[in-house]
Structure formats: C-alpha cells, structure tokens
Write an enzyme that holds these catalytic residues in place. Structure first.
Site, PDB file in Angstrom:
ATOM      1  N   LYS A  61      57.227   9.433 -29.603  1.00 53.74           N
ATOM      2  CA  LYS A  61      58.696   9.416 -29.616  1.00 53.74           C
ATOM      3  C   LYS A  61      59.189   8.178 -28.886  1.00 53.74           C
ATOM      4  O   LYS A  61      58.709   7.869 -27.795  1.00 53.74           O
ATOM      5  CB  LYS A  61      59.213  10.688 -28.922  1.00 53.74           C
ATOM      6  N   THR A  62      60.129   7.499 -29.520  1.00 51.37           N
ATOM      7  CA  THR A  62      60.676   6.278 -28.914  1.00 51.37           C
ATOM      8  C   THR A  62      62.156   6.445 -28.590  1.00 51.37           C
ATOM      9  O   THR A  62      62.844   7.292 -29.173  1.00 51.37           O
ATOM     10  CB  THR A  62      60.564   5.088 -29.896  1.00 51.37           C
ATOM     11  N   HIS A  63      62.629   5.597 -27.663  1.00 49.74           N
ATOM     12  CA  HIS A  63      64.063   5.316 -27.508  1.00 49.74           C
ATOM     13  C   HIS A  63      64.133   3.799 -27.696  1.00 49.74           C
ATOM     14  O   HIS A  63      64.043   3.036 -26.733  1.00 49.74           O
ATOM     15  CB  HIS A  63      64.548   5.688 -26.105  1.00 49.74           C
ATOM     16  N   ARG A  93      66.995   9.149 -31.614  1.00 48.27           N
ATOM     17  CA  ARG A  93      68.280   8.467 -31.651  1.00 48.27           C
ATOM     18  C   ARG A  93      69.462   9.405 -31.400  1.00 48.27           C
ATOM     19  O   ARG A  93      70.542   8.964 -31.047  1.00 48.27           O
ATOM     20  CB  ARG A  93      68.417   7.751 -32.997  1.00 48.27           C
ATOM     21  N   LYS A  94      69.254  10.693 -31.643  1.00 49.93           N
ATOM     22  CA  LYS A  94      70.322  11.689 -31.433  1.00 49.93           C
ATOM     23  C   LYS A  94      71.638  11.250 -32.070  1.00 49.93           C
ATOM     24  O   LYS A  94      72.674  11.128 -31.404  1.00 49.93           O
ATOM     25  CB  LYS A  94      70.552  11.956 -29.943  1.00 49.93           C
ATOM     26  N   PHE A  95      71.600  11.038 -33.394  1.00 51.00           N
ATOM     27  CA  PHE A  95      72.830  10.665 -34.097  1.00 51.00           C
ATOM     28  C   PHE A  95      73.895  11.733 -33.862  1.00 51.00           C
ATOM     29  O   PHE A  95      73.579  12.925 -33.777  1.00 51.00           O
ATOM     30  CB  PHE A  95      72.570  10.562 -35.603  1.00 51.00           C
ATOM     31  N   ILE A  98      80.346  10.467 -37.546  1.00 54.77           N
ATOM     32  CA  ILE A  98      80.666  10.816 -38.930  1.00 54.77           C
ATOM     33  C   ILE A  98      79.607  10.239 -39.865  1.00 54.77           C
ATOM     34  O   ILE A  98      78.894   9.283 -39.520  1.00 54.77           O
ATOM     35  CB  ILE A  98      82.062  10.314 -39.339  1.00 54.77           C
ATOM     36  N   ARG A 335      57.531  11.475 -18.532  1.00 55.68           N
ATOM     37  CA  ARG A 335      57.084  11.052 -17.207  1.00 55.68           C
ATOM     38  C   ARG A 335      55.837  11.752 -16.713  1.00 55.68           C
ATOM     39  O   ARG A 335      55.083  11.185 -15.919  1.00 55.68           O
ATOM     40  CB  ARG A 335      58.248  11.199 -16.203  1.00 55.68           C
TER      41      ARG A 335
HETATM   42  P1  BMP Z   1      60.510  13.460 -19.473  1.00 59.37           P
HETATM   43  O1  BMP Z   1      59.282  14.270 -19.946  1.00 59.37           O
HETATM   44  O2  BMP Z   1      60.124  12.216 -18.766  1.00 59.37           O
HETATM   45  O3  BMP Z   1      61.485  14.308 -18.727  1.00 59.37           O
HETATM   46  O4  BMP Z   1      61.240  12.931 -20.800  1.00 59.37           O
HETATM   47  C1  BMP Z   1      61.810  13.786 -21.733  1.00 59.37           C
HETATM   48  C2  BMP Z   1      62.231  13.036 -22.963  1.00 59.37           C
HETATM   49  O5  BMP Z   1      62.740  13.971 -23.907  1.00 59.37           O
HETATM   50  C3  BMP Z   1      63.292  11.987 -22.765  1.00 59.37           C
HETATM   51  O6  BMP Z   1      63.021  10.912 -23.656  1.00 59.37           O
HETATM   52  C4  BMP Z   1      64.577  12.677 -23.196  1.00 59.37           C
HETATM   53  O7  BMP Z   1      65.493  11.754 -23.772  1.00 59.37           O
HETATM   54  C5  BMP Z   1      64.098  13.654 -24.239  1.00 59.37           C
HETATM   55  N1  BMP Z   1      64.859  14.923 -24.318  1.00 59.37           N
HETATM   56  C6  BMP Z   1      64.930  15.803 -23.249  1.00 59.37           C
HETATM   57  O8  BMP Z   1      64.376  15.555 -22.177  1.00 59.37           O
HETATM   58  N2  BMP Z   1      65.627  16.977 -23.416  1.00 59.37           N
HETATM   59  C7  BMP Z   1      66.246  17.333 -24.570  1.00 59.37           C
HETATM   60  O9  BMP Z   1      66.812  18.403 -24.661  1.00 59.37           O
HETATM   61  C8  BMP Z   1      66.167  16.432 -25.638  1.00 59.37           C
HETATM   62  C9  BMP Z   1      65.467  15.235 -25.511  1.00 59.37           C
HETATM   63  O10 BMP Z   1      65.377  14.419 -26.532  1.00 59.37           O
END
Ligand code: BMP
Length: 364
Positions: A61-63, A93-95, A98, A335
């Site tokens: 999964k990317t951002h 991306r969480k669009f 519209i 993380r």
């Molecule tokens: P981490 O395991 O470091 O907390 O990261 C979680 C990842 O999942 C982040 O990229 C965050 O944007 C995404 N995320 C989240 O934590 N909770 C959600 O409900 C939806 C997500 O996309």
C-alpha cells in the site's frame, strides 16, 4: 458466509471478479495475508523497502503523495519489483469528491494512479456516483491503452526519469533536466506528448502479467504459482475498496454509513473488491468481499499484550484478534514493520502471525 472458507475456495466462488480471484490465489500460494503500508517519503526508500519485504506480502500500500521525488522512476521501479516478487499495489488515495473530479484525480495529474495501482479506495460520503465514476475511469484508461490512444506511461515529473531505455523516443532536451517540474520544459513536454508514441510500461507490465507464462520462482512460496492464473479481462484489472470503517478513534464511519457501504458494494461486485474495515462485512449469501484492516501491530518479539495506539488517534490490535477474532482477510501494517531495525525479518514475523490467525479461523 466466508468466515471459515479458505482463500483458495473463495477464489472459485461465482461472481468473484478476476482481480479478486487473482489476489485470493496469490494469498493462498504465497501464504501471506499481509499488506505492507509503505509510508515512506522517497523513491529510494520505497524501492528498498519493497525489495526487502516483497517476499512476505501479498499487497503493498502506498501514499504516493508523500513521496517527495515521485516520478516515472518510482513507478517503473515499483512495478518491476511487484512483478518479480508477486504482489499487487494499492494506492491509499481515499477519493472523496464528486465523480468528475475523482476521475481526473484517478487518471491524470502528476500521480496518474490508474496507470500503476491495481487497487484504490474511496469514501462514499459524496454518494454512489463516486463508485460508478471511478469504474468508468478505470475502464476508459485501460481501453485507451488498448486502442493505442494513450501511449504514454509517464507520471510525475516527466523529466526526472533516468531510464532512457524505457522511453526511446524521449528527446534529449527532455531527459536533460533531472530536477524536473520546470514550467517551460513541462509544457513543452506536454505538447510533445500529444504527438508521439511511447510504451506504457506500467500497464503493459500488468498486461504481460496476464499473458506471460509464470514460471515457478526461486522463492519458497511460489512453487505452485502457475495456479494463480492472471485475470483475463482487462477492465477488471483495477478494483476499488470502500472505506466502510476506520481504525482511528472517534471516526464517523459506523452504523448506517457502514451498512450503506455494504449495500453499494453489492451493487458493484465487478469493481468493488471489498472494504477497509475493522471486521468482515460478508453477512449475506453471495458476499465474497475482501476485508483489509489497518491499525495492526504486534508486541515486540517475546513480549505479550496488545499495543494500544500512537498518541495521534490511531488504534491498534493484533493480527490474531483482527483475522481470527473479527474475520478480516488482510492486515495492513505500517510502522509496526517500518520502525524495526530489520524490516525484512519483522515483515516475516507479521506474515507468520497473520497466517496462523487465518489457519485458526478456518479451523486448520
Ligand atoms: P500504521 O500501521 O503505521 O499505523 O499505518 C496505518 C496505515 O493505514 C496508514 O497508511 C494509514 O493512512 C492507513 N489507514 C489507517 O491507519 N486507518 C484507516 O482506517 C484507514 C487507513 O487507510
């Protein structure tokens, strides 16, 4: 209904879209229900991470918008590793806009997500048209490629690519400005782009995934990879996840909002692969959605207990509780893996824990 079924059996259920079936087989063969959340800020670190962890994951999964030097090079590098190590790419991306706007955000601009990510996600608060709009944009992007109208893969700054072999028609002056994003050369490039033919590396990578014969890989999990047949139908090489629930404290995705996500997903089974949610939402006969759950973390090796949060609203639970306790299919870990000294070993540990939780769930 899918609670105690194997991933492999679920791949064979009727109305399972080709990409969903492919992912289920991939999970089954790789014995990995782990998605790495690659929340890093440079191309070099992303590619190094993908290389290190790729054998342990089914999905990365990317951002893309946090990668400061995101460009063609990022995409080419990531697609090459994804193909070699066998994982799918999910841009988080969480669009949430519209229909007309999300179509552009999905297919155009510096990220051109549709060109390189098999999976994206969206909120449904703008209403159901967000789903049909993303679906038609995905179909158009693939048809454009197919008919040869869209002939460029280039994403990000066109001038940053150092890989001249992959864009043989790129004029020298375009390749020369390594820093990119200079207004003049960018518009010159845009103009030029209309008139020339280039190969779409990322999409052709996806397409070649369909057609190439997949030989067994020299890594332990791929011995039976031939069974993970590639999707046949091009438009469905892209899928969407609906954000039905969130992991963060006090979020508003619950109750009737979540129920609406499920009913909309049922209306678009060919394009909606499943949900970002905290538990399985497959409640009716015929539901075979894939649930992916963020907010996942393990205590350090040798220690017991359940990690709580990050002090910024994130709430964590263990793979066992998420997969065996709540029926989720894929755990998403950022993380927990990224902060380890040995990311490769830590990803292997998360893979093992998550897989054992799945085996416990299906009663094996
Ligand atoms: P981490 O395991 O470091 O907390 O990261 C979680 C990842 O999942 C982040 O990229 C965050 O944007 C995404 N995320 C989240 O934590 N909770 C959600 O409900 C939806 C997500 O996309």
């Amino acid at each position: 209904p899918t609670w105690s079924m194997t991933y492999q059996d679920r791949a064979l259920l009727p109305e399972t879209s080709p990409l969903t079936a492919y992912l289920l087989r991939l999970i089954s063969i790789k014995r990995s229900n782990l998605c790495l959340s690659a929340d890093v800020t440079s191309t070099a670190e992303l590619l190094e991470l993908a290389e290190d962890v790729g054998d342990s994951i089914c999905l990365l999964k990317t951002h893309a918008d946090i990668i400061s030097d995101f460009s063609d090079r990022t995409v080419r590098g990531l697609r090459e590793i994804a193909r070699r190590k066998r994982f799918l790419v999910f841009e988080d991306r969480k669009f949430g806009d519209i229909g007309s706007t999300v179509q552009k955000q999905y297919t155009a601009g510096p990220l051109s997500i549709a060109k390189w990510a098999e999976i994206v996600n969206c909120h449904i608060f703008p209403g159901p048209a967000i789903i049909s709009s993303l679906k038609s944009a995905a179909q158009d992007a693939i048809s454009a490629y197919n008919s040869g109208v869209e002939t460029s893969i280039t994403v990000g700054s066109p001038n940053v690519s150092r890989d001249s072999s992959s864009s043989p028609t790129r004029p020298d002056h375009e390749a020369s400005n390594e820093t990119g994003l200079d207004g003049n050369s960018l518009s010159a490039w845009e103009q030029n782009r209309q008139n020339r033919k280039q190969s779409i590396v990322s999409i052709s990578t996806t397409i070649s995934m369909q057609t190439e014969s997949i030989s067994p890989q020299p890594t332990p999990f791929f011995d039976s990879f031939d069974n993970a047949q590639q999707p046949e139908s091009l438009p469905y090489l892209r899928s969407l996840l609906l954000i039905a629930e969130m992991s963060s404290e006090g979020n508003l995705c619950s109750g009737s909002y979540t129920d609406t996500c499920v009913s909309l997903a049922r209306q678009h089974r060919d394009f909606v692969m499943g949900f970002i949610a905290q538990r399985s939402l497959n409640t009716e006969e015929g539901d075979n959605f894939i649930t992916m759950t963020p907010g996942c973390s393990l205590p350090p090796p040798g220690q017991e207990g359940k990690p709580t949060g990050d002090g910024q609203g994130q709430q964590y639970d263990t793979p066992r509780n998420i997969v065996a306790g709540r029926g989720s299919d894929i755990v998403i870990v950022g993380r927990g893996i990224l902060s380890a000294n040995d990311r490769r070993a830590e990803a292997a540990r998360y893979r093992k824990e998550s897989w054992e939780a799945y085996e416990e769930r299906i009663g094996q």
